[in-house]
Scaffold this motif. Structure first.
Motif, short mmCIF file in Angstrom:
data_model
loop_
_atom_site.label_atom_id
_atom_site.label_comp_id
_atom_site.label_asym_id
_atom_site.label_seq_id
_atom_site.Cartn_x
_atom_site.Cartn_y
_atom_site.Cartn_z
N ILE A 172 -38.49 -72.00 37.20
CA ILE A 172 -39.16 -72.00 35.90
C ILE A 172 -39.76 -70.62 35.72
CG2 ILE A 172 -41.01 -73.01 34.49
CD1 ILE A 172 -40.83 -75.50 36.35
N CYS A 173 -39.53 -70.02 34.55
CA CYS A 173 -40.03 -68.66 34.28
C CYS A 173 -40.72 -68.61 32.93
CB CYS A 173 -38.88 -67.66 34.31
SG CYS A 173 -37.99 -67.64 35.89
N VAL A 174 -41.78 -67.82 32.86
CA VAL A 174 -42.50 -67.63 31.61
C VAL A 174 -42.92 -66.17 31.49
CG1 VAL A 174 -43.38 -69.99 31.52
CG2 VAL A 174 -44.75 -68.23 32.58
N LYS B 295 -39.67 -62.35 32.12
CA LYS B 295 -40.30 -63.61 32.52
C LYS B 295 -40.48 -63.62 34.04
CE LYS B 295 -38.61 -66.33 28.62
NZ LYS B 295 -39.81 -66.39 27.86
N ILE C 284 -43.20 -74.25 26.47
CA ILE C 284 -43.95 -74.15 27.72
C ILE C 284 -45.30 -73.52 27.44
CG2 ILE C 284 -44.04 -73.10 30.02
CD1 ILE C 284 -41.00 -73.31 30.14
N ASP D 256 -46.15 -69.57 27.47
CA ASP D 256 -44.97 -68.72 27.28
C ASP D 256 -44.99 -68.10 25.88
OD1 ASP D 256 -42.35 -67.70 28.25
OD2 ASP D 256 -41.59 -68.84 26.54
N VAL E 60 -37.66 -73.70 24.38
CA VAL E 60 -37.43 -73.55 25.82
C VAL E 60 -35.97 -73.16 26.02
CG1 VAL E 60 -37.49 -74.70 28.08
CG2 VAL E 60 -39.15 -75.34 26.31
N GLY F 205 -35.38 -65.34 35.65
CA GLY F 205 -36.16 -64.80 34.55
C GLY F 205 -35.62 -63.51 33.97
N ASN G 102 -36.14 -69.68 30.54
CA ASN G 102 -37.30 -70.43 31.02
C ASN G 102 -36.94 -71.33 32.19
OD1 ASN G 102 -38.13 -70.68 27.66
ND2 ASN G 102 -39.55 -69.75 29.11
#
Length: 143
Positions: free
Chosen positions: A7-9, A17, A31, A34, A44, A65, A70
């Protein structure tokens, strides 16, 4: 059935990200935290883990990322699923709204590799039902 591999933000648009260990999906938003979340159809973004691995085998040194995704999802060829496909991750529900996106200015990956997979392999979803997610969670297509 698939699994969330990462999971990336990013807190600010235009920045790469970063991987996180959990996230809150907010209904009709995306998210929490984000920069790309909001009331629109690309809340997303998802990218297939297998497609990232194929790209790495071509010599690309990319972390999760790097493509602006995401969720990194193993087990599905996401770009081949129809618009409207719904996914369940724990209590959360996502709906596929767009496959790929036009890349107006080539990213750094494209400049180095001469290619980028996100415009054709990345997909976008909206959050129909919120919930907390983390890497290792199962992701299932809802019929």
């Amino acid at each position: 059935m698939g699994v969330i591999k990462g999971i990336c933000v990013s807190e600010k648009k235009g920045t790469q990200k970063q991987e996180v260990y959990q996230a809150e999906l907010r209904e009709d938003w995306g998210i929490a935290g984000d920069a790309h979340a909001g009331k629109w159809h690309r809340q997303v973004s998802l990218l297939s883990f297998e497609k990232i691995e194929e790209f790495r085998k071509k010599g690309a040194e990319v972390e999760f990322g790097a493509f602006g995704e995401n969720l990194i999802v193993e087990g599905y060829d996401l770009s081949r699923l129809p618009i409207g496909t719904r996914f369940q991750v724990g209590d959360a529900v996502l709906r596929l709204t767009q496959i790929g996106k036009q890349c107006h200015a080539h990213c750094e990956i494209y400049k180095v590799m001469g290619d980028c997979i996100m415009p054709r392999e990345g997909v976008f979803t909206e959050v129909l039902k919120g919930g907390h997610i983390k890497p290792g969670d199962k992701i299932c297509i809802i019929e």
